[in-house]
Scaffold this active site. Structure first.
Site, short mmCIF file in Angstrom:
data_model
loop_
_atom_site.label_atom_id
_atom_site.label_comp_id
_atom_site.label_asym_id
_atom_site.label_seq_id
_atom_site.Cartn_x
_atom_site.Cartn_y
_atom_site.Cartn_z
N HIS A 1 13.31 91.28 58.28
CA HIS A 1 13.65 90.33 59.35
C HIS A 1 12.23 89.63 59.47
CE1 HIS A 1 17.08 89.04 61.83
NE2 HIS A 1 16.33 89.02 62.80
N ARG B 1 19.23 86.36 56.78
CA ARG B 1 19.38 87.83 57.20
C ARG B 1 19.44 88.50 56.22
NH1 ARG B 1 22.56 84.60 60.67
NH2 ARG B 1 21.98 84.65 62.94
#
Length: 301
Positions: free
Chosen positions: A246, A151
């Site tokens: 992402h 992430r």
């Protein structure tokens, strides 16, 4: 149309549950849709409604209303309607709750957006353009994102010491959870070049920090800075798809599964608490296979 029962319910939400003003305004708008439909259907007050009437209301929202509501909006309206009828039943204004068995329509599964391997490569190659110090950092950053499925918050939180070995990185996920993730050869080489030739230059511009990825002033990179690096590289690579950090994570998972990786292995690498979260990526892979089959098989169309 106004309703005494609705006004009492909204007052209950204000006094007893202390809902925020914006939330109450949303409830009022959704219940106004319901009251207008009741009046048009000749039903009058909510107290007169039965389960079949509510089924007709759901059909109205999705098919007859102009314009029809999206599934997510229908679910929101029905949440307000169920709350109203539960309140009326609890207050003794109706003998039973007609919405007890009412189920909102299923929300569509939102498939993660992955990009092809060729576009990932093009984006990373485009990051090599420009000032060498910054380019070395950007390539190392993008290679790491794609190599580990990290992430953006995990990548920006990395310290140099979190590179446990040349081919392993330690990531800190949600809730402080920790996981060890392998680093592929391309990312290894990129990180090595960055640490030797770029990071010392950036570090000298600021105060001492253990952060792995540094900005132009020698401070830890922010999530917004990482997003901008990716946007700039994608623009130079002329990748039309909307790309974010992402996207690299989604692409990491999708490409692993397409290559034959076990879903539970991918779960561990992504740091998902439940395999059910990871299994959504198998839908992406199945869609890709279906697309290829339709194009390639002589009797598929």
């Amino acid at each position: 149309m106004t309703s005494r029962g609705v006004e009492e319910y909204l007052r209950h939400l204000t006094v007893e549950r202390g809902l925020a003003r914006n939330t109450l305004a949303s409830y009022r708008r959704d219940l106004a849709i319901y009251l207008d439909w009741l009046e048009a259907a000749g039903l009058g007050e909510p107290e007169r409604v039965g389960p079949q009437d509510l089924a007709a209301f759901v059909h109205f929202l999705g098919a007859e209303r102009m314009p029809p509501l999206a599934v997510s909006s229908i679910a929101r309206v029905l949440s307000a309607v169920r709350g109203l009828h539960r309140f009326l039943a609890e207050e003794g204004r109706t003998a039973a709750d007609p919405s007890r068995d009412l189920r909102p329509p299923k929300l569509p599964v939102r498939l993660p957006k992955a990009i092809p391997v060729e576009q990932v490569t093009a984006i990373i190659d485009a990051a090599r353009i420009g000032d060498e110090v910054i380019a070395l950092r950007d390539v190392a950053l993008l290679e790491l994102l794609y190599a580990t499925g990290a992430r953006v918050s995990e990548a920006t939180a990395l310290n140099v010491d979190d590179l446990v070995d040349r081919d392993v990185v330690r990531l800190f996920g949600k809730g402080g959870t920790q996981r060890i993730v392998p680093v592929g050869s391309y990312a290894q080489d990129a990180l090595g070049a960055y640490l030797v030739r770029s990071r010392p230059v950036l570090s000298a511009r600021g105060s001492a920090t253990p952060a792995l990825f540094l900005g132009v002033r020698g401070r830890r990179m922010s999530r917004q800075a990482v997003w901008q690096v990716l946007q700039d590289a994608a623009s130079r690579a002329e990748v039309a798809a909307s790309v974010s950090p992402h996207t690299m994570r989604h692409s990491f998972a999708t490409h692993l599964l397409a290559g034959g990786a076990d879903v539970r292995v991918v779960q561990e690498l992504l740091g998902h608490a439940s395999v059910a979260t990871t299994q959504i990526y198998t839908l992406v892979t199945a869609d890709t296979l279906r697309e290829m089959y339709t194009v390639a098989h002589p009797r598929a169309r």
